[in-house]
Design a protein around this motif. Structure first.
Motif, PDB file in Angstrom:
ATOM      1  N   TRP A 131      -4.968  44.200  74.315  1.00 32.07           N
ATOM      2  CA  TRP A 131      -4.966  45.545  74.890  1.00 32.07           C
ATOM      3  C   TRP A 131      -6.364  46.096  75.148  1.00 32.07           C
ATOM      4  N   LYS A 166      -2.867  45.727  79.578  1.00 35.23           N
ATOM      5  CA  LYS A 166      -2.205  47.009  79.305  1.00 35.23           C
ATOM      6  C   LYS A 166      -1.280  47.384  80.458  1.00 35.23           C
ATOM      7  N   ILE A 167      -1.766  47.223  81.680  1.00 36.09           N
ATOM      8  CA  ILE A 167      -0.946  47.540  82.845  1.00 36.09           C
ATOM      9  C   ILE A 167       0.280  46.619  82.886  1.00 36.09           C
ATOM     10  N   ASP A 176       1.804  45.171  80.353  1.00 39.16           N
ATOM     11  CA  ASP A 176       2.759  45.546  79.315  1.00 39.16           C
ATOM     12  C   ASP A 176       3.411  46.890  79.596  1.00 39.16           C
ATOM     13  N   ILE A 177       2.690  47.806  80.239  1.00 41.10           N
ATOM     14  CA  ILE A 177       3.297  49.091  80.611  1.00 41.10           C
ATOM     15  C   ILE A 177       4.418  48.863  81.624  1.00 41.10           C
ATOM     16  N   ALA A 189       8.400  49.665  80.850  1.00 41.04           N
ATOM     17  CA  ALA A 189       9.175  50.607  81.659  1.00 41.04           C
ATOM     18  C   ALA A 189      10.383  49.935  82.303  1.00 41.04           C
ATOM     19  N   SER A 212       4.738  53.699  74.991  1.00 40.19           N
ATOM     20  CA  SER A 212       3.649  54.255  75.806  1.00 40.19           C
ATOM     21  C   SER A 212       2.539  54.817  74.937  1.00 40.19           C
ATOM     22  N   LEU A 254       0.516  51.928  73.687  1.00 39.01           N
ATOM     23  CA  LEU A 254      -0.291  51.318  74.745  1.00 39.01           C
ATOM     24  C   LEU A 254      -1.473  52.206  75.139  1.00 39.01           C
ATOM     25  N   LEU A 255      -1.283  53.511  75.070  1.00 43.29           N
ATOM     26  CA  LEU A 255      -2.355  54.433  75.430  1.00 43.29           C
ATOM     27  C   LEU A 255      -3.279  54.726  74.251  1.00 43.29           C
TER      28      LEU A 255
END
Length: 354
Positions: free
Chosen positions: A248, A254-255, A257-258, A262, A306, A309-310
């Motif tokens: 990450w 990250k993108i 996994d996001i 979703a 989320s 991840l953030l």
């Protein structure tokens, strides 16, 4: 409930109806994947919020019982993906449905061709890991530690049923024709979403499976001084938390996994809604509760995933991860920088197998 009994009895009475068995397998594999999704998103979020719990979760996944479950999970994902593609293609070309039996057999063949080399590679990781006679958490303890997940799911179901009962007292159906029209538009949207999202999910999920179960595998997550898959970063401590930190730390992952979070969460829980509402058609409270529980589950996972991840994983989190491995009595490699962070690890702990 009667519709569920009918489904089970009629499925068992079918003889040679590959279409019926494909339908059943698609639902069963989908339910299995959704259950794992819940565990996976919650556990992975702990790498940010509760590092010690994440180390324990990965240690549980490395036990023999959960290793067997990993093989079943991969099989479920592969079959569900291929069969979902079959459904999407057939729906795009309705005239092809006359070939659905042949297509169902092709799906089974593709699944077998994919799983044979996949299982061989996965099993090689299992053999390499156990050849070193690693310390691990007791099997019974590993199962007991899943109770909070079961309790959480049960609590969500109870909350959904109560809320459904309360709303049923105050909310009227209103104009039935208007309601049917709105429902029809909504269902057309979700019909399209399931097929489009399914097509987008397949390469993302297969990529994730390849990296996390075949190329590297769950056992290498805690390998000290091992390069983290998909990166050039070395996991110096050999902790699962540092493994996640390495992945990450790269925006691309990250993108990735996001997008995966979703698409899979909404797809999975909407599929769960289809299954639950199919068997609660005769009971208004149960049917509304089925919708509410899937909405609750999807929202909770999306928010939790989320937020993780953030978020960020700092050095203190890695120290806590090293301490957790020490307290659990798990092996710490002599090359691990955990030695520099917490000193000599203890040799035994109560959670170790005798």
């Amino acid at each position: 409930m009667s519709s569920l009994v009918t489904t089970l009895t009629e499925t068992l009475r079918y003889r040679g109806a590959i279409g019926q068995w494909s339908w059943v397998l698609h639902r069963l594999t989908g339910l299995g994947v959704v259950f794992f999704l819940i565990l996976h998103v919650v556990d992975t979020s702990w790498s940010v919020f509760y590092p010690a719990l994440y180390e324990e979760a990965i240690a549980i996944y490395q036990t023999p019982l959960f290793t067997i479950g990993e093989f079943f999970l991969v099989a479920a994902v592969v079959y569900h993906a291929y069969n979902g593609l079959r459904i999407a293609v057939m729906d795009y070309k309705p005239e092809w449905w006359r070939h659905q039996a042949k297509a169902a057999y092709i799906v089974l063949g593709l699944t077998a061709l994919t799983l044979i080399p996949t299982f061989v590679l996965m099993f090689s990781h299992v053999l390499d890991y156990h050849a070193e006679d690693p310390s691990m958490i007791n099997q019974i303890d590993a199962l007991v530690k899943q109770l909070p997940f079961v309790i959480g799911i049960a609590a969500a179901i109870v909350a959904a049923v109560l809320f459904s009962g309360i709303t049923g007292l105050f909310v009227r159906d209103g104009d039935k024709t208007s309601g049917r029209n709105m429902a029809s538009k909504s269902e057309r949207f979700w019909w399209s979403y399931m097929r489009i999202s399914g097509l987008l999910i397949v390469p993302l999920v297969f990529g994730h499976l390849a990296m996390m179960h075949i190329i590297q595998g769950v056992f290498e997550i805690t390998a000290a001084n091992h390069t983290v898959v998909g990166t050039s970063i070395v996991n110096e401590t050999g902790t699962a938390v540092e493994f996640v930190q390495a992945r990450w730390s790269l925006l691309g992952w990250k993108i990735y996994d996001i997008g995966l979070l979703a698409l899979v969460t909404v797809h999975g829980f909407n599929g769960l809604r289809y299954v639950l509402t199919d068997y609660t058609m005769e009971n208004g409270i149960a049917r509304r509760a089925s919708v509410y529980v899937t909405v609750i589950g999807a929202v909770v996972l999306l928010v939790m995933g989320s937020a993780a991840l953030l978020g960020s994983i700092d050095q203190e989190a890695i120290v806590r991860a090293c301490e957790a491995r020490q307290e659990l009595g798990l092996d710490i490699s002599a090359e691990s920088t955990c030695f520099d962070l917490i000193g000599e690890p203890v040799e035994e702990a109560n959670l170790l197998n005798p």
